[in-house]
Design a protein around this motif. Sequence first.
Motif, PDB file in Angstrom:
ATOM      1  N   ARG A 234       0.833  -1.207   0.000  1.00 25.93           N
ATOM      2  CA  ARG A 234       0.000   0.000   0.000  1.00 25.93           C
ATOM      3  C   ARG A 234       0.866   1.255   0.000  1.00 25.93           C
ATOM      4  O   ARG A 234       0.558   2.245  -0.680  1.00 25.93           O
ATOM      5  N   LYS A 237       2.481   1.831  -3.420  1.00 23.31           N
ATOM      6  CA  LYS A 237       1.478   2.189  -4.424  1.00 23.31           C
ATOM      7  C   LYS A 237       1.117   3.672  -4.357  1.00 23.31           C
ATOM      8  O   LYS A 237       0.906   4.318  -5.399  1.00 23.31           O
ATOM      9  N   ASP A 238       1.065   4.235  -3.138  1.00 25.08           N
ATOM     10  CA  ASP A 238       0.528   5.588  -2.977  1.00 25.08           C
ATOM     11  C   ASP A 238       1.574   6.656  -2.657  1.00 25.08           C
ATOM     12  O   ASP A 238       1.266   7.845  -2.705  1.00 25.08           O
TER      13      ASP A 238
END
Length: 295
Positions: A234, A237-238
């Motif tokens: 996560r 990804k961000d």
Amino acid sequence: MTLIDLVVSQSARLKQAGVCFGHGTANAFDESAWLVLWALGLSLDALESQAQRELNDDERARAENLVAKRIDTRQPAAYLTKEAWLQNVPFYVDERTVVPRSYIAELLADGDGAGTLDAWLSERTLRVLDLCTGNASLAAIAAMAYPEITIDAADICEHALAVARVNVDRHALGSRITLLQTDLFAHVRGPYDLTICNPPYVNSSSMARLPLEYQAEPALALAGGDDGMDIVRRILKDAAAHMSDDGVLVLEVGHERAHFERAFARLEVAWLETSAGSDQVLLVTRDALQSFNSQ
């Protein structure tokens, strides 16, 4: 009995009891010295100068009782003393956060212009994010090492942030460190020139075998799923969307390098040297993250 005699005898008790170290000390003697000195109200550097000091029965009993509590409860010593040290900086700690021990602290404390991390930073490095801040120890050490920066220290857990507030106030850093409750990047501000993160990364197999001392810590701050990479996925990804053009992310993955490289084989990273070697902490640029995520 002298102070050094008591430390040696309590070291033998700890060793015989089979307690697990790694929360600020690496062996029975250092753990014994920490507990004995704290029980007697002495500073951690007092052992050498007061080694031959004769102790009375009350002092001996206080120290022995604390060591007994360490053995009986299997709690990390830091939870019993409510204090942990990272890079010679004291921090309040209790059961609401993990005991601070990130190797990122070494890279930050070395921030004198010649350190490993400095090669990736510049005079434009002003805004910093400490993601998964816990007790805010990394945020505080970063603020001390780089007087020009401001830091957002973010965590999903309100209980951890309550501990972080104690440490921000203790070191008078409230004007430079802002605490944010957020699920990773959901409510951060940015863009950030430097993001540091010691996330939950312990794989499920290792979680099932943790010694009792580690089981005493919040599982939320340790468990990273089957391969330890659930939260890391996560983050990677961000992260780029919250980084400045020249921004970098410094990420700790502990003993999970093999799992990391299996999960992110096509991501270009730099592994940074720490006292634990070059397989615990990595650095990745915004450009590398954008390239990876576009594949």
